[in-house]
Design a protein around this motif. Sequence first.
Motif, PDB file in Angstrom:
ATOM      1  N   SER A  37      13.323 -29.964 -17.461  1.00  0.00           N
ATOM      2  CA  SER A  37      14.314 -28.922 -17.187  1.00  0.00           C
ATOM      3  C   SER A  37      15.210 -28.656 -18.390  1.00  0.00           C
ATOM      4  CB  SER A  37      15.177 -29.332 -15.987  1.00  0.00           C
ATOM      5  OG  SER A  37      15.893 -30.522 -16.264  1.00  0.00           O
ATOM      6  N   VAL A  43      18.192 -39.809 -17.733  1.00  0.00           N
ATOM      7  CA  VAL A  43      17.962 -40.105 -16.326  1.00  0.00           C
ATOM      8  C   VAL A  43      18.276 -41.577 -16.078  1.00  0.00           C
ATOM      9  CG1 VAL A  43      16.298 -40.148 -14.437  1.00  0.00           C
ATOM     10  CG2 VAL A  43      16.155 -38.357 -16.185  1.00  0.00           C
ATOM     11  N   SER A  49      15.044 -50.251  -7.304  1.00  0.00           N
ATOM     12  CA  SER A  49      14.374 -49.050  -6.799  1.00  0.00           C
ATOM     13  C   SER A  49      12.895 -49.326  -6.559  1.00  0.00           C
ATOM     14  CB  SER A  49      14.517 -47.893  -7.789  1.00  0.00           C
ATOM     15  OG  SER A  49      15.858 -47.506  -7.953  1.00  0.00           O
ATOM     16  N   ALA A  56      11.437 -40.317  -7.342  1.00  0.00           N
ATOM     17  CA  ALA A  56      12.438 -39.386  -6.812  1.00  0.00           C
ATOM     18  C   ALA A  56      13.599 -39.213  -7.789  1.00  0.00           C
ATOM     19  CB  ALA A  56      12.949 -39.879  -5.463  1.00  0.00           C
ATOM     20  N   GLN A  57      14.038 -40.314  -8.395  1.00  0.00           N
ATOM     21  CA  GLN A  57      15.140 -40.236  -9.355  1.00  0.00           C
ATOM     22  C   GLN A  57      14.736 -39.465 -10.607  1.00  0.00           C
ATOM     23  OE1 GLN A  57      17.327 -44.205  -9.676  1.00  0.00           O
ATOM     24  NE2 GLN A  57      15.794 -44.685  -8.101  1.00  0.00           N
ATOM     25  N   ASN A  59      12.568 -37.005 -10.674  1.00  0.00           N
ATOM     26  CA  ASN A  59      12.553 -35.594 -10.296  1.00  0.00           C
ATOM     27  C   ASN A  59      13.954 -35.016 -10.182  1.00  0.00           C
ATOM     28  OD1 ASN A  59       9.766 -34.279  -9.580  1.00  0.00           O
ATOM     29  ND2 ASN A  59       9.577 -36.420  -8.973  1.00  0.00           N
ATOM     30  N   ARG A  60      14.865 -35.784  -9.605  1.00  0.00           N
ATOM     31  CA  ARG A  60      16.249 -35.312  -9.505  1.00  0.00           C
ATOM     32  C   ARG A  60      16.875 -35.135 -10.879  1.00  0.00           C
ATOM     33  NH1 ARG A  60      16.580 -38.960  -5.041  1.00  0.00           N
ATOM     34  NH2 ARG A  60      17.548 -40.534  -6.373  1.00  0.00           N
ATOM     35  N   GLY A  61      16.425 -35.942 -11.833  1.00  0.00           N
ATOM     36  CA  GLY A  61      16.967 -35.871 -13.181  1.00  0.00           C
ATOM     37  C   GLY A  61      16.308 -34.819 -14.062  1.00  0.00           C
TER      38      GLY A  61
END
Length: 338
Positions: A37, A43, A49, A56-57, A59-61
């Motif tokens: 992005s 990140v 985890s 998931a982390q 992707n969120r980052g």
Amino acid sequence: MSLLKKCLAFGVVTAVLLALLAATGGYFWATRPLALSAATLDVTISPRSTVRGVAAQLNRGGVPVDPRAFVLMTRLLGLQSRLKSGNYEFGTGVTPYQVLQKLALGDVDESVVTIIEGWTFKRMRAELDANPALKHDTAGMSDAELLAAIGASDAPAANAEGLFFPDTYLFDKGVSDLNVYRRAYRLMQQRLTAAWAARAPGLPYHTPYEALTVASLIEKETGKAGDRPLVSAVFANRLRIGMPLQTDPAVIYGLGESYDGHLRKRDLQEDTPYNTYTRRGLPPTPIALPGAASLQAALNPASTSALYFVSRGDGSSIFSDTLGDHNRAVDKYIRGQQ
């Protein structure tokens, strides 16, 4: 093993990885650059985890790895238990395989430690003591000495409980653990000061420290977000009329090491400074590290006349205005009587 040797070890298994991924149709996915992005991304991967949690982390980052393919690749390489927490930097052109390699090598910009809402200060100390990336300057210090070392020796009751904000803290490897304690203490002071300034009128608390103590009771009484303001209201209502708080987590805290996981009638009758059945008012100190939601609830209780609550057994509670209604709720949800 040095970082160079670890890298060589990864090189040895690369051919095996590619063959396995080719067999599963994932070769091109693993070696194709990801569409980040931004050109450079930081990140943070939290401690403990799961592999799916790591995906998931990422992707969120802004690092868009396919969760199923990422989990499969990790399992094929047997790296499920080797992914390390910390703050990672990813740049343009990075592939899913390179992301995995970076995580398994622990090639971090910064290390990380996470303090959880509801932990006691003792539990927080154990977590920091066990972190290998920290320099343990507090080893052998008493809690009072630790407070003095971070400039908090004037804390109310000279007690460290509740004074540190539970959060995730990033730090450079080798930094003193005093750095983390100092930051967590200052952050709690900032959050508490802000919450106190925005408090509802007419609360039965005279100082921010009393509000902090109430927040710690709320933190331990419920994990359900919607119930926190209601629990707060029950405590405030009881304090206004001089009714004992009768909160079990405070009793348990007062029992200390003698608590074996079962709260008995004799425990409720054993007088300690934290026994809110035998003593009126607030316990002398907080009983845990409250998070932001509990601070907010303590200083902004719900508008209700409820004086009682009991757990439904699913994490939520039922609230009652009268003892008769409360006893019926106890019969239903605790004793199993309809």
